[in-house]
Design a protein around this motif. Structure first.
Motif, PDB file in Angstrom:
ATOM      1  N   ALA C 304      -5.532 -10.236  29.651  1.00 21.18           N
ATOM      2  CA  ALA C 304      -5.496 -11.227  30.405  1.00 21.18           C
ATOM      3  C   ALA C 304      -6.035 -10.895  32.129  1.00 21.18           C
ATOM      4  O   ALA C 304      -7.182 -11.772  31.998  1.00 21.18           O
ATOM      5  N   ALA C 305      -6.696 -10.012  32.105  1.00 20.65           N
ATOM      6  CA  ALA C 305      -6.622  -9.678  33.797  1.00 20.65           C
ATOM      7  C   ALA C 305      -7.881  -9.684  33.623  1.00 20.65           C
ATOM      8  O   ALA C 305      -8.976 -10.454  33.926  1.00 20.65           O
ATOM      9  N   ILE C 306      -8.103  -8.729  32.547  1.00 21.33           N
ATOM     10  CA  ILE C 306     -10.135  -8.970  32.145  1.00 21.33           C
ATOM     11  C   ILE C 306     -10.297  -9.892  31.618  1.00 21.33           C
ATOM     12  O   ILE C 306     -11.977  -9.509  31.461  1.00 21.33           O
ATOM     13  N   TYR C 307      -9.793 -10.284  30.538  1.00 23.84           N
ATOM     14  CA  TYR C 307     -10.681 -11.291  29.983  1.00 23.84           C
ATOM     15  C   TYR C 307     -10.821 -12.100  31.114  1.00 23.84           C
ATOM     16  O   TYR C 307     -11.535 -12.775  31.166  1.00 23.84           O
ATOM     17  N   ALA C 308     -10.212 -12.410  31.797  1.00 28.75           N
ATOM     18  CA  ALA C 308     -10.591 -13.255  33.112  1.00 28.75           C
ATOM     19  C   ALA C 308     -11.465 -13.012  34.003  1.00 28.75           C
ATOM     20  O   ALA C 308     -12.480 -13.224  34.184  1.00 28.75           O
ATOM     21  N   LEU C 309     -11.701 -11.736  34.671  1.00 30.60           N
ATOM     22  CA  LEU C 309     -12.399 -10.964  34.938  1.00 30.60           C
ATOM     23  C   LEU C 309     -14.056 -10.667  34.208  1.00 30.60           C
ATOM     24  O   LEU C 309     -15.169 -11.813  35.249  1.00 30.60           O
ATOM     25  N   VAL C 310     -14.339 -11.246  32.804  1.00 25.81           N
ATOM     26  CA  VAL C 310     -15.331 -10.590  32.382  1.00 25.81           C
ATOM     27  C   VAL C 310     -15.793 -11.742  31.668  1.00 25.81           C
ATOM     28  O   VAL C 310     -17.281 -12.323  32.006  1.00 25.81           O
ATOM     29  N   TYR C 311     -14.636 -12.970  31.450  1.00 27.26           N
ATOM     30  CA  TYR C 311     -15.073 -14.830  31.306  1.00 27.26           C
ATOM     31  C   TYR C 311     -16.214 -14.989  33.065  1.00 27.26           C
ATOM     32  O   TYR C 311     -17.289 -15.865  33.094  1.00 27.26           O
ATOM     33  N   GLY C 312     -15.146 -14.134  34.114  1.00 25.53           N
ATOM     34  CA  GLY C 312     -15.912 -15.004  35.358  1.00 25.53           C
ATOM     35  C   GLY C 312     -17.366 -14.111  35.365  1.00 25.53           C
ATOM     36  O   GLY C 312     -18.080 -15.354  35.759  1.00 25.53           O
ATOM     37  N   LEU C 313     -17.440 -13.663  35.397  1.00 21.05           N
ATOM     38  CA  LEU C 313     -19.098 -12.907  35.563  1.00 21.05           C
ATOM     39  C   LEU C 313     -19.094 -13.455  34.473  1.00 21.05           C
ATOM     40  O   LEU C 313     -21.137 -13.646  35.069  1.00 21.05           O
ATOM     41  N   MET C 314     -19.129 -13.729  32.993  1.00 19.58           N
ATOM     42  CA  MET C 314     -19.735 -14.678  32.016  1.00 19.58           C
ATOM     43  C   MET C 314     -20.341 -15.900  32.928  1.00 19.58           C
ATOM     44  O   MET C 314     -21.617 -16.778  32.938  1.00 19.58           O
ATOM     45  N   ASN C 315     -19.664 -16.395  33.170  1.00 19.27           N
ATOM     46  CA  ASN C 315     -20.027 -18.042  33.433  1.00 19.27           C
ATOM     47  C   ASN C 315     -21.056 -18.054  35.115  1.00 19.27           C
ATOM     48  O   ASN C 315     -21.612 -18.302  35.146  1.00 19.27           O
ATOM     49  N   VAL C 316     -21.080 -16.940  35.445  1.00 19.05           N
ATOM     50  CA  VAL C 316     -21.751 -16.653  36.550  1.00 19.05           C
ATOM     51  C   VAL C 316     -23.056 -16.394  36.575  1.00 19.05           C
ATOM     52  O   VAL C 316     -24.128 -17.219  36.221  1.00 19.05           O
ATOM     53  N   GLY C 317     -22.948 -15.274  35.666  1.00 22.70           N
ATOM     54  CA  GLY C 317     -24.860 -15.146  34.810  1.00 22.70           C
ATOM     55  C   GLY C 317     -24.744 -16.840  34.577  1.00 22.70           C
ATOM     56  O   GLY C 317     -26.231 -16.971  33.916  1.00 22.70           O
ATOM     57  N   THR C 318     -23.718 -17.220  33.220  1.00 18.75           N
ATOM     58  CA  THR C 318     -24.686 -18.535  32.811  1.00 18.75           C
ATOM     59  C   THR C 318     -25.040 -20.033  33.991  1.00 18.75           C
ATOM     60  O   THR C 318     -26.377 -20.477  33.654  1.00 18.75           O
ATOM     61  N   PHE C 319     -24.074 -19.952  34.875  1.00 21.88           N
ATOM     62  CA  PHE C 319     -24.844 -21.088  35.422  1.00 21.88           C
ATOM     63  C   PHE C 319     -26.412 -20.529  36.765  1.00 21.88           C
ATOM     64  O   PHE C 319     -26.764 -21.505  37.605  1.00 21.88           O
ATOM     65  N   MET C 320     -25.359 -19.214  36.906  1.00 22.84           N
ATOM     66  CA  MET C 320     -27.095 -18.453  37.744  1.00 22.84           C
ATOM     67  C   MET C 320     -27.959 -19.452  36.591  1.00 22.84           C
ATOM     68  O   MET C 320     -29.341 -19.466  37.486  1.00 22.84           O
ATOM     69  N   GLY C 321     -28.601 -18.962  35.238  1.00 27.91           N
ATOM     70  CA  GLY C 321     -28.981 -19.260  34.830  1.00 27.91           C
ATOM     71  C   GLY C 321     -29.890 -20.815  34.948  1.00 27.91           C
ATOM     72  O   GLY C 321     -30.713 -20.899  34.834  1.00 27.91           O
ATOM     73  N   GLY C 346     -34.270 -14.275  30.004  1.00 33.71           N
ATOM     74  CA  GLY C 346     -33.011 -13.559  29.124  1.00 33.71           C
ATOM     75  C   GLY C 346     -31.613 -12.804  29.413  1.00 33.71           C
ATOM     76  O   GLY C 346     -30.735 -13.291  28.861  1.00 33.71           O
ATOM     77  N   LEU C 347     -31.259 -12.919  30.681  1.00 36.88           N
ATOM     78  CA  LEU C 347     -30.007 -13.553  31.304  1.00 36.88           C
ATOM     79  C   LEU C 347     -29.289 -14.611  30.405  1.00 36.88           C
ATOM     80  O   LEU C 347     -28.127 -14.249  30.452  1.00 36.88           O
ATOM     81  N   LEU C 348     -29.718 -15.828  30.613  1.00 36.40           N
ATOM     82  CA  LEU C 348     -29.193 -16.858  30.288  1.00 36.40           C
ATOM     83  C   LEU C 348     -28.401 -16.726  28.534  1.00 36.40           C
ATOM     84  O   LEU C 348     -27.483 -16.683  28.737  1.00 36.40           O
ATOM     85  N   GLY C 426     -27.229  -8.739  36.367  1.00 37.46           N
ATOM     86  CA  GLY C 426     -26.268  -9.356  35.455  1.00 37.46           C
ATOM     87  C   GLY C 426     -26.097  -8.613  34.224  1.00 37.46           C
ATOM     88  O   GLY C 426     -25.413  -8.535  33.706  1.00 37.46           O
ATOM     89  N   ILE C 427     -27.878  -8.800  33.740  1.00 40.70           N
ATOM     90  CA  ILE C 427     -28.023  -8.428  32.603  1.00 40.70           C
ATOM     91  C   ILE C 427     -27.231  -6.732  32.338  1.00 40.70           C
ATOM     92  O   ILE C 427     -26.794  -6.284  31.557  1.00 40.70           O
TER      93      ILE C 427
END
Lengths: 103, 486, 442, 620
Positions: C304-321, C346-348, C426-427
């Protein structure tokens, strides 16, 4: 005896608060509802303090008061802007963001 | 080791470079394809290339994610796919959407090579999903650019492959609990003791994931819309090479992992394969246009492969692999003919065809050749595979194999009916005046495919003797017990 | 509470926040994002230094420090990113201050071991968004989203307060792991823990409490969604981790919420026309995947901890795009984006694929870890549900990729040279961060 | 000699390959000549085999292993024994004659190169079929000849009915091929090998009656389809749409006899199952009778010959069925000669009458074409089995006679005798209508030597070849049966009084037939001939019944499967259902998303209550 009594009071507060939130249309009353919920929490905390004869109950109440006050202040500020910009303070004025079911 | 890594990554870089450019990079794509062909040839026939080529990317709990192992089956199928890349690119030479088609095909090729040389099941799974995504991209970007067909293709493969993942993880966890070693490499996972009941469910999950790719009967409806809407040149690669991934996954990973469950699934697999063969044949008969016709023909053949594969009998499984390779070449021919006709402005609807032989005798001759190969005429590529699969399956479940043998009869009916509607009879007045016969490039291409089909038909030993033992020694003994005999 | 090394990161960030708030008065606002970024990186470094330190009420255990470092780096990246965004032209000082208080709240939430601290962390983390979501210069929709968020967050914190009070009533101590047994030993404790679970589930938009998330994602300005999705939500997940780690009996309700979230999230996202709403609904599904990991016992906690971290990263990437796009864009104008911001496009694209769980990206490996944890815990049905959910998620993620929207005038697309570096970084993270993942496991 | 065996099929295949590769660069005449030389070279090799190993041929040539997986091993290997030697002689020699004949017959026709390609491929396929030493290679030859028959029947593809006739031929024969394939699978499953000698040894060692019975029946179905026996004969009359030379080669001498060859070759399998041989005999006898009755009512010259082929093949099956495969083979040889002659003659007649096949509009051709008349008459004599001077008197009447004394053979004898009568009727009716009677002059047509030689050679053969084997009790050479005895055993021979009675019965039957034929020809000229009997003209309406039942069912099944199972089942129910299910689900959930704040809050409260309820129920 007093523990059950306080819990009953807290439960009443909780139910009234929830009723206010669900039924009233005006936003002010929604905020009132949330305030009542907070009060219910404080009553339970005091009952806890009394039960365990320790001051942490009161410490908890003080914190809750501070934080609920802060939250409510900000929400009221937003309510002002909503009344000013969205033209009304009832729940129906906040229909701008919705799922376009008809499309 | 480096050779295989180059083999996998080169097409991906080329695809990236292609999509970045503005003008269609025909020359670049073709050179990359030919390099790939050369590499696979070296890998297949180099003396010391068999066995484990190397380890890489070792991750504590997941095992080596880049362990490459050149088995006889894997490198043979890789050779087939490498051959189909230049063929499909050649057929797509003058298409307006060449660039996106070529990049999709190259990505798929890289993923396929990854699949064939993977030794770690997780690595196989990762390449399998990339293959599915690239396939969906190909369907989306070429032909009718139909989004629904691409989405259907994608969902079919992904739902199946994720079920495969769950089954794989269960085997991985059970293996870890039994031996303390948490690793995804197939050598380790092959001998986990799994209870029969759970084994069956796991094998069903794996079959759901892998048999979707080679369209086994109930999971096949993506094929018609997928091939129907993609450009035929794309379908050459999609139906020729991409389907081998599913069959290879079953033989190399699923059956060794769950031999007992595979044995129990054998009758069901044979029955589904038989039904699928006939079902494909009938639907090809009723196909609305030429693309759907070729699509359903391909589905019918692939179900015959499934029949042979699930029979778990030594002749049958060799036959099914050979039919897989033969089907790759023959369906390349079939879809090639369709794409050549579409390049000439024919829509492929039956009403617009008829009497074409008078205008294009060469095309007519080659179409008949590949239709005959499709029918399983002895002496052409499909026959050895079909015969061995059916003969082997006959020893396991006679009545189901007999049902599938009707496919031989059904094959004639739909192929010849189509040939007559296209080529024979009075000349169709709606045919465009400027209809030219096969030009030098296409003529050469068909000669290459034709000679290969003839050679595979007359001398199948060139592949059959090099396939090595398909049922891994472990599962072979187990299956021996099942009374299938060698 | 005397000074204690575990408090160091909080002190750094709090002081930076105070400076930032004052800076507006001294018209030094323009430099505040850099100061804020530097301070959060320092906080991250300090967490890394006192790795596994046990404070009075703060305990930087494995998952807490992992998430803590991530949170601080994410806020730093967010700050550097929005430094160039037009929305921060006015009152940058207080904006940065608010974001830093958000970071303080999140760090407390992640590492707190006492209920009171959790409550304070939750409030500190929620209040800044009341202001951020309706930042001056954003439209009426942003205001509506801010108010909705404010009101519903108030309701959640009220329930949280009731929960804390009940637990205190139950066992007399505010510690997450009370001296004798665990919090759910008595009936009040049980009800209190459930109230906590409800409040926190609301915050990460799990199923029964998901109604708000789509509106907020649709209305709120994109740069601040980086923080809401990428930082706030991850902090709440950290809190949930500590909560469930302390009370194993919660696994059944968590599993139920997980299952409903996966189903509701995917079903809602399937027909969502608006891009942002689709992302909101898919956030529900991802909350479901996280809770599915949480419900899988000890190995589940790490997953769960790792999933939270990965999910956060993906969210940051998405909304940066997304923050490069004009505010009211229904879908992604790929052709225009590719010309003006190729790397960001590409990132998005990659983050959408990662969110769906496409193999080479960390999204897939995170999901794989969750499946392994579930299978390890014999929760096969949850693993299968998760597999089907993520398989189905490809349908709407890829339709967002494939539905080309035509942008009337490409100039409205924001062009920033520096964002290319963020996108490239991010990529790289999205594609290769999974190499580090198993070491996080060990 | 062993290693040269592959040349026999090799030459025609080489011819086909050269034609395919270089065909476009040469004039059709050169291609024609190259194509004709190939079977000639094969005939030379066969002649060499006759010379060197004529008495007891037992040659074997292993070319390369075709398939070898596990214990199963099938290879491209040729084996020549007495039966094969006879078959390859017919295929090669008659094939060469047909090639020679077609040089002039098809000059200037469209698709001439394609014609020679398929003709060469056909001869090659037929040679492979007969020389194969395992069932798999036989199956290869079997299908190749099927393909060539399809392509050659549909040679004039520009007319739809010719293309349809070709397809019908291939589909019906393919029914037989499927049955044969199933039989091969059964034998493979039971005995794990497909080479003849080990297979027959294994069958003899452990005859599993059920499997062999089913395999036997399936092989018979295969043979029946290929040799156009009842009920799978419907394709032969329609495949007259192809050129006459094709009919001469394929539908007279070689392909249709493949079924008989198969039964002769797999005789031990049939013999192992009691009663199987009698079934073959019955099917042969009945077909002979049935086809003969249909023959008498035909008006198209080629259809008469087509039904006659079906009938004569019936006799060959009868021969095998009564335990006299050598007699069957003898009649096969004789029939090959005179039927090829008749078809070629018919081809010339059709050219003379400008593509008009109707024999009622022909007559008196003997004055215009004396050479054609005499050769055609020799063929008609052989067809009708005129006593003493025609070859098939020695072969067909011997079979009829032998069938009498076989247990349960009386029924077969009666059918065969009736068949013989009808054969004589349609043979001479054809001759009288076309050559005798009032003269209806056709186009003057000068047959070149390329046409005259084949007709002449075959005329001589159809008279003289019968003398190889005089009937029992007659003085004169009896070479055929002893030569074949080591491989096929001696047939049952009637003795003494019964023998004489049978021979006389056979001759009398033929003479009666000739008399009836003379009257039938006159009726036909007056317009009220046998052709007006619709029942016989449409071959007992079998063709129409078959076409109205099977194809429509097949296409209807395809439509049903397509519309209901695929479109309705998979697309609509499964995928559509899923899609709508999700749509419905999302619409329901969306209603909770209409932006109303209090509804969001209610979601939360409801969630809390539900959770508390579950927790309360579960935990306490």
């Amino acid at each position: 005896m007093t523990l059950e009594l306080t819990l009953v009071i807290a439960a009443l507060l909780f139910v009234v608060g929830v009723a206010l939130i669900l039924l009233r249309r005006n936003l002010i009353f929604l905020l009132l509802g949330i305030e009542l919920l907070f009060n219910a929490a404080m009553v339970i905390a005091l009952a806890g303090g009394a039960r365990w004869h320790s001051a942490t109950g009161q410490v908890l109440v003080v914190f809750m008061m501070a934080l609920s006050g802060a939250a409510l202040a900000l929400t009221l500020a937003l309510l002002l802007r909503v009344k000013h910009e969205l033209g009304g303070d009832s729940v129906d004025d906040l229909r701008l963001l919705r799922e376009e079911v008809d499309e | 080791m480096i050779l295989v890594t180059v083999l996998i990554l080169l097409p991906w870089c080329a695809a990236l470079w292609l999509s970045a450019q503005k003008q269609a990079g025909q020359r670049l794509a073709m050179t990359i394809a030919l390099i790939e062909l050369l590499l696979t040839l070296i890998l297949r026939f180099a003396p010391d290339s068999m066995g484990t080529l190397g380890h890489g990317l070792h991750i504590p709990y997941l095992g080596g994610l880049w362990t490459l192992h050149a088995g006889p089956l894997g490198s043979t199928l890789a050779l087939l796919c490498a051959l189909l890349i230049p063929v499909s690119l050649a057929f797509a030479w003058r298409l307006p959407e060449f660039r996106s088609l070529a990049s999709a095909v190259l990505v798929m090729a890289g993923a396929l090579f990854g699949i064939f040389y993977a030794q770690n099941v997780l690595m196989f799974y990762i390449f399998y999903e990339i293959l599915a995504l690239a396939g969906a991209f190909l369907i989306l970007r070429s032909g009718h650019k139909n989004r629904a067909a691409a989405l259907q293709f994608l969902l079919y493969t992904f739902v199946g492959s994720l079920l495969f993942l769950v089954a794989l993880v269960v085997v991985y966890v059970l293996h870890g609990q039994q031996t303390g070693v948490y690793n995804f490499s197939i050598l380790q996972l092959a001998d986990t003791r799994i209870s029969a009941g759970l084994g069956i469910w796991l094998f069903l999950g794996m079959v759901a994931g892998l048999a979707v790719k080679m369209p086994l009967f109930p999971l096949h409806s993506w094929a018609a819309s997928g091939y129907g809407h993609a450009a035929p040149a794309g379908s050459v690669f999609l139906s020729g090479a991409a389907v081998t991934a599913g069959a290879y996954g079953l033989i190399h990973f699923a059956i060794p992992m769950l031999p007992q469950a595979a044995l129990e699934f054998a009758p069901v697999g044979i029955i589904l394969g038989a039904i699928g063969t006939l079902y494909g044949a009938f639907l090809a008969l009723n196909a609305a246009n030429l693309r759907l016709f070729a699509a359903w023909a391909s589905v019918s053949h692939m179900n015959l492969v499934a029949l042979g594969l699930f029979a778990l009998q030594s002749q049958a499984i060799h036959g099914s692999v050979f039919l897989l390779i033969a089907h790759g070449v023959v369906s390349a021919g079939l879809f090639g003919v369709v794409s050549v006709m579409e390049n000439r402005g024919l829509t492929g609807e039956w009403a617009g065809l008829g009497g074409l032989f008078r205008r294009a005798p060469r095309l007519g001759a080659w179409m008949l050749f590949f239709f005959l190969a499709g029918m399983g005429l002895p002496g052409l590529a499909n026959f050895p595979g079909e015969f061995l699969s059916l003969a082997g399956a006959f020893r396991v479940l006679p009545w189901a194999a007999a049902l599938a043998t009707l496919g031989i009869l059904a094959g004639v009916v739909y192929f010849l009916r189509a040939y007559e509607r296209i080529m024979l009879g009075p000349l169709n007045h709606t045919l465009p005046e400027t209809l030219k016969d096969l030009q030098q490039g296409e003529w050469l291409l068909f000669w290459v495919l034709g000679l290969l089909t003839l050679w595979l038909g007359l001398d199948p030993q060139v592949i059959l003797s090099h396939l090595g033992i398909l049922l891994s020694t472990h599962s072979a003994e187990l299956i021996q017990g099942g009374g299938h005999g060698v | 509470m005397a000074y204690n090394p575990t408090l160091l990161p909080l002190l750094i960030v709090a002081s930076a926040a105070l400076i930032a708030f004052l800076a507006d008065a001294l018209t030094l606002g323009r430099f505040m994002p850099w100061l804020g970024g530097a301070s959060s990186i320092a906080a991250g470094a300090s967490i890394f230094v006192e790795h596994m330190a046990l404070g009075a009420d703060l305990y930087w255990d494995l998952s807490a420090s992992l998430l803590g470092i991530y949170l601080s780096l994410a806020v730093a990246a967010g700050l550097f990113f929005i430094a160039f965004h037009p929305i921060t032209r006015k009152m940058t000082g207080s904006l940065v201050g608010l974001l830093l208080t958000l970071l303080v709240g999140s760090l407390i939430l992640v590492s707190a071991q006492s209920l009171l601290l959790l409550f304070i962390g939750l409030e500190l983390q929620v209040l800044p968004f009341f202001a951020l979501l309706a930042w001056p210069g954003s439209g009426r929709a942003a205001l509506e989203s801010a108010f909705k968020y404010a009101l519903l967050a108030g309701l959640a914190s009220a329930q949280f307060a009731i929960g804390v009070a009940l637990i205190y009533l139950g066992d007399g101590s505010l510690a997450v792991i009370p001296p004798m047994g665990d919090m759910t030993a008595n009936v009040f404790g049980m009800m209190g823990v459930l109230a906590l679970l409800v409040a926190l589930s609301f915050e990460i938009a799990a199923a029964p409490f998901h109604a708000w998330v789509a509106d907020i994602y649709q209305g709120a300005p994109a740069p601040f969604l980086i923080f809401l999705g990428g930082v706030g939500k991850v902090a709440i997940m950290g809190a949930l981790i500590t909560l469930v780690a302390a009370t194993p009996k919660l696994e059944i309700p968590v599993a139920i919420i997980a299952a409903t979230s996966i189903v509701v999230g995917n079903v809602l996202a399937y027909r969502a026309g608006h891009l942002r709403r689709m992302l909101g609904y898919s956030a529900i599904a991802h909350a479901g995947y996280f809770l599915a990991a949480l419900a899988a016992g000890p190995l589940g906690i790490i997953a769960a901890a790792i999933y939270a971290l990965v999910y956060g990263l993906m969210n940051v990437g998405t909304f940066m795009g997304l923050s490069a796009l004009p505010e009211n864009s229904i879908a992604i104008p790929w052709s225009a984006l590719r010309e003006r911001q190729p790397v960001l496009a590409g990132l998005l694209g990659l983050t959408l694929l990662a969110l769906a769980g496409m193999p080479p990206s960390i999204g897939f490996f995170a999901k794989l870890l969750v499946i392994i944890a579930d299978v390890h815990d014999q929760a096969y049905w949850l693993a299968i549900l998760l597999a089907l959910g993520s398989a189905f998620s490809f349908a709407y993620y890829l339709s967002a990729l494939w539905k080309p929207a035509v942008l009337s005038n490409p100039e409205r697309l924001l062009r920033r040279r520096s964002w290319e570096t963020f996108a490239a970084l991010g990529i790289v993270i999205l594609l290769f961060a999974w190499l580090l993942m198993p070491y996080g496991l060990s | 000699m062993n290693e040269w065996l592959f040349l026999v099929p090799g030459f025609p295949l080489l011819g086909a390959l050269l034609n395919a590769i270089l065909g476009e660069h040469f004039a059709p005449r050169q291609i024609g000549r190259m194509a004709a030389t190939m079977p000639f070279l094969s005939t030379l090799v066969v002649f060499a085999i006759w010379m060197t190993h004529g008495s007891a041929p037992n040659l074997h040539d292993q070319v390369w292993t075709w398939m070898a997986v596990g214990h199963f091993q099938a290879s491209i290997a040729f084996h020549v024994d007495q039966v094969t030697l006879v078959m390859i002689s017919i295929a090669a020699f008659v094939g060469f004659l047909i090639h020679l004949f077609s040089q002039q017959y098809l000059k200037g026709d469209y698709g001439e190169r394609r014609y020679y390609f398929y003709l060469n491929l056909f001869v090659g396929g037929m040679l492979i079929l007969t020389m194969a030493d395992n069932l798999l290679l036989l199956y290869l030859g079997w299908e190749t000849v099927g393909l060539c028959s399809y392509a050659l029947v549909a040679h004039w593809y520009r007319k739809q009915e010719n293309a349809w006739a070709g397809r019908k031929a291939f589909v019906v024969t393919r029914i037989g091929d499927t049955a044969l394939a199933l039989a091969i699978f059964i034998l493979f499953a039971e005995y794990h090998t497909l080479n003849y000698s080990p297979l027959f040894a294994a069958v003899a060692a452990s005859p599993d009656h059920l499997a062999l019975l089913i395999a036997g029946i399936l092989i018979l179905i295969g043979a029946v389809a290929k040799s156009a026996q009842f009920p799978l004969h419907i394709w032969l009359p329609d495949s007259m749409a192809g050129p006459s030379t094709v009919s001469a080669l394929i539908h007279a001498a070689t392909m249709v006899t493949a079924g008989v060859y198969l039964c002769i070759r797999l005789y031990p399998i049939f013999a192992a199952v009691p009663g199987m041989l009698w079934v073959i005999g019955l099917s042969g006898a009945f077909t002979a009778f049935y086809a003969a009755t249909c023959g008498i009512a035909q008006v198209d010259i080629k259809r008469v010959l087509a039904y006659s082929t079906i009938s004569q093949l019936g006799y060959m099956f009868l021969g095998v069925g009564i335990g006299a495969p050598s007699l069957g083979l003898f009649h096969l040889l004789v029939h090959g000669c005179f039927k090829a002659l008749l078809f070629m003659g018919a081809g010339v007649v059709i050219i003379i009458y400008k593509e008009n096949h109707d024999i009622r509009q022909m007559g008196g051709l003997k004055k215009q074409q004396p050479f054609l008349r005499w050769t055609f008459l020799a063929g008609i004599f052989a067809l009708a089995a005129v006593p003493v001077i025609s070859a098939s008197f020695y072969s067909k009447d011997a079979i009829i006679a032998a069938s009498f004394i076989v247990p349960g053979g009386k029924l077969l004898w009666v059918l065969a005798l009736l068949g013989a009568v009808f054969t004589a009727i349609y043979a001479f009716r054809l001759y009288f209508l076309v050559f005798e009677g009032p003269e209806k002059p056709g186009e003057p047509y000068q047959m070149g030597w390329g046409m005259k030689i084949p007709l002449g050679v075959l005329a001589v053969a159809s008279i003289g070849i019968g003398w190889l084997q005089f009937p029992p009790g007659w003085p004169g050479p009896k070479l055929w049966l002893p030569w074949l005895a080591p491989e096929l055993g001696m047939p049952p021979a009637p003795a003494g009084g019964v023998n004489i009675f049978l021979q006389v019965a056979g001759s009398v039957a033929t003479l009666i037939g000739i008399a009836i034929a003379y009257k039938a020809a006159q009726w036909e000229r007056e317009g009220r001939g046998l052709s007006r009997i619709a029942f016989l003209f449409n071959a007992w309406f079998f063709d129409r019944v078959f076409l109205r039942i099977f194809p429509p069912i097949w296409y209807a099944l395809a439509r049903v499967l397509d519309r209901f199972l695929e479109q309705a089942g998979f697309q609509l129910l499964l995928l559509g259902g899923l899609k709508d299910g999700f749509g419905l689900g999302s619409r329901v959930l969306e209603s909770g998303e209409d932006g109303l704040l209090s509804r969001y809050a209610s979601g939360m409260i409801l969630g809390l209550v539900v959770l508390l309820f579950i927790a309360w129920g579960y935990l306490l």
